[in-house]
Motif scaffolding. Structure first.
Motif, PDB file in Angstrom:
ATOM      1  N   LEU A 241     -51.199  14.282 -56.310  1.00  0.00           N
ATOM      2  CA  LEU A 241     -50.394  14.327 -55.094  1.00  0.00           C
ATOM      3  C   LEU A 241     -49.015  13.742 -55.365  1.00  0.00           C
ATOM      4  CD1 LEU A 241     -52.921  13.064 -52.412  1.00  0.00           C
ATOM      5  CD2 LEU A 241     -52.102  15.378 -52.715  1.00  0.00           C
ATOM      6  N   ALA A 242     -48.031  14.272 -54.680  1.00  0.00           N
ATOM      7  CA  ALA A 242     -46.676  13.736 -54.730  1.00  0.00           C
ATOM      8  C   ALA A 242     -46.251  13.378 -53.313  1.00  0.00           C
ATOM      9  CB  ALA A 242     -45.704  14.755 -55.315  1.00  0.00           C
ATOM     10  N   VAL A 243     -45.309  12.476 -53.218  1.00  0.00           N
ATOM     11  CA  VAL A 243     -44.770  12.126 -51.908  1.00  0.00           C
ATOM     12  C   VAL A 243     -44.067  13.361 -51.350  1.00  0.00           C
ATOM     13  CG1 VAL A 243     -43.114  10.678 -50.701  1.00  0.00           C
ATOM     14  CG2 VAL A 243     -44.530   9.707 -52.510  1.00  0.00           C
ATOM     15  N   GLY A 244     -44.455  13.760 -50.159  1.00  0.00           N
ATOM     16  CA  GLY A 244     -43.888  14.945 -49.529  1.00  0.00           C
ATOM     17  C   GLY A 244     -44.847  16.111 -49.451  1.00  0.00           C
ATOM     18  N   ASP A 245     -46.003  16.038 -50.146  1.00  0.00           N
ATOM     19  CA  ASP A 245     -46.998  17.106 -50.052  1.00  0.00           C
ATOM     20  C   ASP A 245     -47.605  17.126 -48.655  1.00  0.00           C
ATOM     21  OD1 ASP A 245     -46.589  17.715 -52.683  1.00  0.00           O
ATOM     22  OD2 ASP A 245     -48.443  16.798 -53.406  1.00  0.00           O
ATOM     23  N   VAL A 246     -47.908  18.315 -48.167  1.00  0.00           N
ATOM     24  CA  VAL A 246     -48.566  18.462 -46.869  1.00  0.00           C
ATOM     25  C   VAL A 246     -50.062  18.569 -47.128  1.00  0.00           C
ATOM     26  CG1 VAL A 246     -48.798  19.889 -44.809  1.00  0.00           C
ATOM     27  CG2 VAL A 246     -46.566  19.613 -45.886  1.00  0.00           C
ATOM     28  N   VAL A 247     -50.826  17.699 -46.468  1.00  0.00           N
ATOM     29  CA  VAL A 247     -52.276  17.656 -46.659  1.00  0.00           C
ATOM     30  C   VAL A 247     -52.963  17.686 -45.301  1.00  0.00           C
ATOM     31  CG1 VAL A 247     -52.203  16.442 -48.868  1.00  0.00           C
ATOM     32  CG2 VAL A 247     -52.241  15.137 -46.760  1.00  0.00           C
ATOM     33  N   ARG A 248     -54.266  18.025 -45.329  1.00  0.00           N
ATOM     34  CA  ARG A 248     -55.084  18.060 -44.118  1.00  0.00           C
ATOM     35  C   ARG A 248     -56.195  17.033 -44.267  1.00  0.00           C
ATOM     36  NH1 ARG A 248     -56.702  23.264 -43.925  1.00  0.00           N
ATOM     37  NH2 ARG A 248     -54.930  23.799 -42.621  1.00  0.00           N
ATOM     38  N   ASP A 249     -56.351  16.193 -43.265  1.00  0.00           N
ATOM     39  CA  ASP A 249     -57.434  15.219 -43.239  1.00  0.00           C
ATOM     40  C   ASP A 249     -58.701  15.933 -42.780  1.00  0.00           C
ATOM     41  OD1 ASP A 249     -59.029  13.014 -43.142  1.00  0.00           O
ATOM     42  OD2 ASP A 249     -57.865  11.955 -41.620  1.00  0.00           O
ATOM     43  N   ARG A 250     -59.760  15.865 -43.570  1.00  0.00           N
ATOM     44  CA  ARG A 250     -61.002  16.583 -43.239  1.00  0.00           C
ATOM     45  C   ARG A 250     -61.739  15.979 -42.052  1.00  0.00           C
ATOM     46  NH1 ARG A 250     -63.275  16.775 -49.223  1.00  0.00           N
ATOM     47  NH2 ARG A 250     -61.736  18.171 -50.114  1.00  0.00           N
ATOM     48  N   ARG A 251     -61.486  14.711 -41.773  1.00  0.00           N
ATOM     49  CA  ARG A 251     -62.231  14.066 -40.683  1.00  0.00           C
ATOM     50  C   ARG A 251     -61.860  14.643 -39.324  1.00  0.00           C
ATOM     51  NH1 ARG A 251     -60.891   8.052 -41.480  1.00  0.00           N
ATOM     52  NH2 ARG A 251     -58.873   9.031 -41.795  1.00  0.00           N
ATOM     53  N   ASP A 252     -60.566  14.825 -39.055  1.00  0.00           N
ATOM     54  CA  ASP A 252     -60.159  15.363 -37.751  1.00  0.00           C
ATOM     55  C   ASP A 252     -59.220  16.554 -37.870  1.00  0.00           C
ATOM     56  OD1 ASP A 252     -57.998  14.018 -38.723  1.00  0.00           O
ATOM     57  OD2 ASP A 252     -57.632  12.847 -36.909  1.00  0.00           O
ATOM     58  N   MET A 253     -59.080  17.103 -39.099  1.00  0.00           N
ATOM     59  CA  MET A 253     -58.281  18.309 -39.373  1.00  0.00           C
ATOM     60  C   MET A 253     -56.814  18.141 -38.977  1.00  0.00           C
ATOM     61  SD  MET A 253     -60.511  19.973 -40.817  1.00  0.00           S
ATOM     62  CE  MET A 253     -60.173  21.676 -41.046  1.00  0.00           C
ATOM     63  N   ALA A 254     -56.303  16.925 -39.058  1.00  0.00           N
ATOM     64  CA  ALA A 254     -54.903  16.660 -38.738  1.00  0.00           C
ATOM     65  C   ALA A 254     -54.043  16.918 -39.972  1.00  0.00           C
ATOM     66  CB  ALA A 254     -54.727  15.224 -38.275  1.00  0.00           C
ATOM     67  N   LEU A 255     -52.913  17.579 -39.767  1.00  0.00           N
ATOM     68  CA  LEU A 255     -51.955  17.797 -40.845  1.00  0.00           C
ATOM     69  C   LEU A 255     -51.026  16.594 -40.946  1.00  0.00           C
ATOM     70  CD1 LEU A 255     -50.854  21.492 -40.398  1.00  0.00           C
ATOM     71  CD2 LEU A 255     -52.197  20.545 -42.244  1.00  0.00           C
TER      72      LEU A 255
END
Length: 122
Positions: free
Chosen positions: A3-17
């Motif tokens: 991962l790099a600072v600035g990557d867009v990720v999704r949290d699997r627990r509540d599907m928040a971007l």
């Protein structure tokens, strides 16, 4: 996962971007900046990468790209001309030109990778 600072990720627990704001290597946690919420710390196993951060090309990178391209063209011309003067056919000329061009393309890709954003293994 890298991962790099600035990557867009999704949290699997509540599907928040969220956008990666900081990476902690010690306990494999990542701080996410979620729009409309406070930053939250999440374990790296709970993330899915949605998109990678790619910075825009700077003037220096464009100039280096043009420099590598011109060197590659000169090298491919010299290789093709040498094969032609030695009596090689057109297929051998094309293969020699491609063989002389490709190391400069690989070199530019490595230059981009080495000067690009740093990726952290979490």
């Amino acid at each position: 996962m890298y991962l790099a600072v600035g990557d867009v990720v999704r949290d699997r627990r509540d599907m928040a971007l969220g956008i990666v704001a900081r990476v902690y290597d010690v306990d494999r946690r990542v701080v996410l900046a979620v729009p409309g919420s406070v930053p939250r710390a999440v374990f790296a196993e709970d993330l899915d990468v949605v998109s990678r951060y790619t910075p825009p090309m700077t003037t220096r990178l464009r100039l280096m790209g043009a420099y590598f391209f011109l060197l590659a063209l000169v090298a491919s011309y010299v290789a093709a001309h040498s094969v032609h003067s030695l009596g090689g056919n057109s297929l051998l000329m094309v293969l020699a030109a491609l063989g002389a061009y490709e190391p400069f393309g690989i070199g530019f890709r490595w230059y981009q990778r080495l000067t690009g954003p740093r990726r952290f293994r979490v």
